[in-house]
Design a protein around this motif. Sequence first.
Motif, PDB file in Angstrom:
ATOM      1  N   GLY A 177       0.837  -1.191   0.000  1.00 15.33           N
ATOM      2  CA  GLY A 177       0.000   0.000   0.000  1.00 15.33           C
ATOM      3  C   GLY A 177       0.877   1.247   0.000  1.00 15.33           C
ATOM      4  O   GLY A 177       2.065   1.176   0.313  1.00 15.33           O
ATOM      5  N   GLY A 178       0.301   2.386  -0.390  1.00 18.88           N
ATOM      6  CA  GLY A 178       1.017   3.652  -0.315  1.00 18.88           C
ATOM      7  C   GLY A 178       2.175   3.781  -1.278  1.00 18.88           C
ATOM      8  O   GLY A 178       3.103   4.550  -1.040  1.00 18.88           O
ATOM      9  N   VAL A 179       2.158   3.020  -2.351  1.00 15.80           N
ATOM     10  CA  VAL A 179       3.243   3.155  -3.322  1.00 15.80           C
ATOM     11  C   VAL A 179       2.834   4.033  -4.504  1.00 15.80           C
ATOM     12  O   VAL A 179       3.610   4.208  -5.438  1.00 15.80           O
ATOM     13  CB  VAL A 179       3.730   1.780  -3.860  1.00 15.80           C
ATOM     14  CG1 VAL A 179       4.432   0.997  -2.776  1.00 15.80           C
ATOM     15  CG2 VAL A 179       2.587   0.982  -4.452  1.00 15.80           C
ATOM     16  N   GLY A 180       1.609   4.543  -4.473  1.00 14.70           N
ATOM     17  CA  GLY A 180       1.164   5.461  -5.521  1.00 14.70           C
ATOM     18  C   GLY A 180       0.297   4.824  -6.602  1.00 14.70           C
ATOM     19  O   GLY A 180       0.133   5.398  -7.680  1.00 14.70           O
ATOM     20  N   LYS A 181      -0.294   3.668  -6.317  1.00 13.78           N
ATOM     21  CA  LYS A 181      -1.150   3.001  -7.306  1.00 13.78           C
ATOM     22  C   LYS A 181      -2.324   3.864  -7.733  1.00 13.78           C
ATOM     23  O   LYS A 181      -2.536   4.106  -8.918  1.00 13.78           O
ATOM     24  CB  LYS A 181      -1.743   1.695  -6.716  1.00 13.78           C
ATOM     25  CG  LYS A 181      -0.811   0.522  -6.708  1.00 13.78           C
ATOM     26  CD  LYS A 181      -1.533  -0.738  -6.249  1.00 13.78           C
ATOM     27  CE  LYS A 181      -1.985  -0.660  -4.803  1.00 13.78           C
ATOM     28  NZ  LYS A 181      -0.862  -0.527  -3.856  1.00 13.78           N
ATOM     29  N   THR A 182      -3.082   4.319  -6.736  1.00 16.17           N
ATOM     30  CA  THR A 182      -4.296   5.061  -7.048  1.00 16.17           C
ATOM     31  C   THR A 182      -3.952   6.393  -7.720  1.00 16.17           C
ATOM     32  O   THR A 182      -4.608   6.804  -8.685  1.00 16.17           O
ATOM     33  CB  THR A 182      -5.126   5.274  -5.764  1.00 16.17           C
ATOM     34  OG1 THR A 182      -5.404   3.980  -5.214  1.00 16.17           O
ATOM     35  CG2 THR A 182      -6.424   5.988  -6.046  1.00 16.17           C
ATOM     36  N   THR A 183      -2.917   7.038  -7.243  1.00 19.22           N
ATOM     37  CA  THR A 183      -2.476   8.298  -7.852  1.00 19.22           C
ATOM     38  C   THR A 183      -2.096   8.065  -9.312  1.00 19.22           C
ATOM     39  O   THR A 183      -2.461   8.842 -10.197  1.00 19.22           O
ATOM     40  CB  THR A 183      -1.252   8.858  -7.079  1.00 19.22           C
ATOM     41  OG1 THR A 183      -1.589   8.906  -5.692  1.00 19.22           O
ATOM     42  CG2 THR A 183      -0.860  10.233  -7.575  1.00 19.22           C
ATOM     43  N   LEU A 184      -1.405   6.963  -9.553  1.00 15.98           N
ATOM     44  CA  LEU A 184      -0.999   6.643 -10.918  1.00 15.98           C
ATOM     45  C   LEU A 184      -2.213   6.319 -11.788  1.00 15.98           C
ATOM     46  O   LEU A 184      -2.360   6.849 -12.897  1.00 15.98           O
ATOM     47  CB  LEU A 184      -0.021   5.454 -10.900  1.00 15.98           C
ATOM     48  CG  LEU A 184       0.451   4.953 -12.266  1.00 15.98           C
ATOM     49  CD1 LEU A 184       1.242   6.043 -12.987  1.00 15.98           C
ATOM     50  CD2 LEU A 184       1.310   3.692 -12.110  1.00 15.98           C
ATOM     51  N   ILE A 188       8.314   7.647 -11.339  1.00 17.31           N
ATOM     52  CA  ILE A 188       7.543   8.762 -10.788  1.00 17.31           C
ATOM     53  C   ILE A 188       8.250   9.233  -9.520  1.00 17.31           C
ATOM     54  O   ILE A 188       8.476   8.444  -8.601  1.00 17.31           O
ATOM     55  CB  ILE A 188       6.100   8.328 -10.426  1.00 17.31           C
ATOM     56  CG1 ILE A 188       5.379   7.697 -11.630  1.00 17.31           C
ATOM     57  CG2 ILE A 188       5.324   9.517  -9.852  1.00 17.31           C
ATOM     58  CD1 ILE A 188       4.909   8.641 -12.693  1.00 17.31           C
ATOM     59  N   ALA A 189       8.588  10.512  -9.518  1.00 18.95           N
ATOM     60  CA  ALA A 189       9.332  11.040  -8.378  1.00 18.95           C
ATOM     61  C   ALA A 189       8.403  11.368  -7.222  1.00 18.95           C
ATOM     62  O   ALA A 189       7.199  11.550  -7.397  1.00 18.95           O
ATOM     63  CB  ALA A 189      10.088  12.307  -8.808  1.00 18.95           C
ATOM     64  N   LYS A 190       8.997  11.398  -6.070  1.00 25.01           N
ATOM     65  CA  LYS A 190       8.251  11.826  -4.886  1.00 25.01           C
ATOM     66  C   LYS A 190       8.173  13.343  -4.929  1.00 25.01           C
ATOM     67  O   LYS A 190       9.190  14.020  -5.115  1.00 25.01           O
ATOM     68  CB  LYS A 190       9.009  11.372  -3.639  1.00 25.01           C
ATOM     69  CG  LYS A 190       8.267  11.525  -2.354  1.00 25.01           C
ATOM     70  CD  LYS A 190       9.140  10.960  -1.234  1.00 25.01           C
ATOM     71  CE  LYS A 190       8.557  11.310   0.121  1.00 25.01           C
ATOM     72  NZ  LYS A 190       7.655  10.271   0.592  1.00 25.01           N
ATOM     73  N   SER A 191       6.972  13.859  -4.758  1.00 20.21           N
ATOM     74  CA  SER A 191       6.814  15.302  -4.852  1.00 20.21           C
ATOM     75  C   SER A 191       5.837  15.810  -3.800  1.00 20.21           C
ATOM     76  O   SER A 191       4.696  15.333  -3.731  1.00 20.21           O
ATOM     77  CB  SER A 191       6.310  15.659  -6.263  1.00 20.21           C
ATOM     78  OG  SER A 191       5.443  16.757  -6.235  1.00 20.21           O
ATOM     79  N   PRO A 192       6.275  16.737  -2.960  1.00 18.88           N
ATOM     80  CA  PRO A 192       5.369  17.275  -1.923  1.00 18.88           C
ATOM     81  C   PRO A 192       4.141  17.934  -2.552  1.00 18.88           C
ATOM     82  O   PRO A 192       3.042  17.848  -2.018  1.00 18.88           O
ATOM     83  CB  PRO A 192       6.232  18.316  -1.198  1.00 18.88           C
ATOM     84  CG  PRO A 192       7.631  18.096  -1.656  1.00 18.88           C
ATOM     85  CD  PRO A 192       7.598  17.359  -2.957  1.00 18.88           C
TER      86      PRO A 192
END
Length: 466
Positions: free
Chosen positions: A14-21, A211-215
């Motif tokens: 979880g929290g690896v950016g699936k939904t965001t992607l 995909i970079a980490k971005s605040p």
Amino acid sequence: MSAPYIVTISSEKGGVGKTTLATNLAIYLKALHEDLPITLLSFDNHFSVDQMFRINRPSAQGDVSNLFDGSNPDNLIEIGEYGVQFIPSSNQLHTLRRELDDPAALTRALAKSGLDGIVIIDTRPDLDIFTQNALYAADRVIVPVKDAPSMDNCRRIYDFFDSHGLSRRPLRILPCLVDGRIHYDGPFRDPYQLLKAYAINRGYRCMEGYIAKSPKVESLNTNPEGKIYPVLTHGRQTAVHVQMTHIARQIYLGSLDTEVRRMNEYRVDMAQARKEHQSAYETRLSDLEIGCLVCGKTLVNKDQIGPAGYFAQSSDQRISGFIEEECFTSLVFRYFYGAKRTIETHDPIWDLFRESAQRSYFLLQRAPHTRNFYQQKLSFYRFDDDGLEVSHKTIELQEFEKRLLSKERSELYPLLERTLFDDQGRLGDAFLLLRKVSSDLPEEILYDQNFATFARIMTKVSTQLP
Ligand SMILES: Nc1ncnc2c1ncn2[C@@H]1O[C@H](COP(=O)(O)OP(=O)(O)O)[C@@H](O)[C@H]1O
Ligand SMILES: [Mg+2]
């Protein structure tokens, strides 16, 4: 027939950016190709998709749970923001999870739909049955990973493909939430290079880029309005914007490149399986005895069967055929239920028997230890629907007294001769299993599933015989 290109985003972490992607990919694809239908759905119960895309109120005739109940997917689609269509999320998947065990169910449902373009499926961080369904249908699987442990989790996704005989071709790793500020000394300069090396080392193929980490991106779903904003509209100045564009373009090109869509492959498989079922059915049909196993009257005429009451097959599978309702019932009454007089078909007992026979299997076999010609006895068993013994009875075959079971004297003779007698005219080792059939459609018993049940019961009852 149209076939959508199906992209599944999956990782057990979880929290690896699936939904965001998944959500942003839909928007970027739509932005790249306005005319391309983009459909998004999620098996997560977070409703991010609905929050991000719903324009007003729900307008579809269902949600993702209806993909598994035979609903046409075309009716589940809601037109959303940015021109992206979506299937609403469901909070009822946990109940369905217990019932569903077929990973091909979604593929089958989508194969019946008129969906076109690209379908993006977001999944839970879990290889549950919904994720399995999404993987099974996919032309492309993106597995976001953010560190070495999440890379180890990929193994199970690869195993799923292997164990279902699916090609690994669709699978791609995508490093996500990569912290660009970290730099290493040595061969791998940064986390991206390191993850990529890990992946290659394990034989996993990667998407191009990461995909970079971005605040800024993180802030897009933490705002007072409780809305989730797309990177495209609210994060254009970030590196993620460029990276998303790049990923979307790869997916689009992949969709053009993939000549054989998973969906079409599956449709071909289904057609093939249908053909195989059909030919297995036809073989069973052609193996049937033509006449009633008791009275000999013709019951099987090409593929027309009737009017038959029972299906019977010998355990050595030498003989299978049908028996008229009346023939079998009067045999049972006379020989095994000890009826002194002939029971007429309008006698209530007849209906009673017919009714209870629906939930029974019957079996005829030489009684144990009566191999000797002079003492042959016949046992008659009744089993319930699950193949558990209800009762049994053994009768002397009086007719054997004269060393011969006389045709004239016994109504049992023709049935036994056709099914259980060996070359010397004695009862062999096999038994005969009988099952009531529907009078409208006796051949139903020969359909794959029904026949498999019959065969299973055949095995089960054989273990209970002495
Ligand atoms: N590129 C990114 N940079 C920073 N934060 C991100 C990025 N992508 C996602 N996040 C944040 O990480 C968290 C998990 O993202 P999410 O897409 O929900 O992951 P998953 O679906 O795998 O659980 C969310 O708070 C999200 O806002
Ligand atoms: Mg998620």
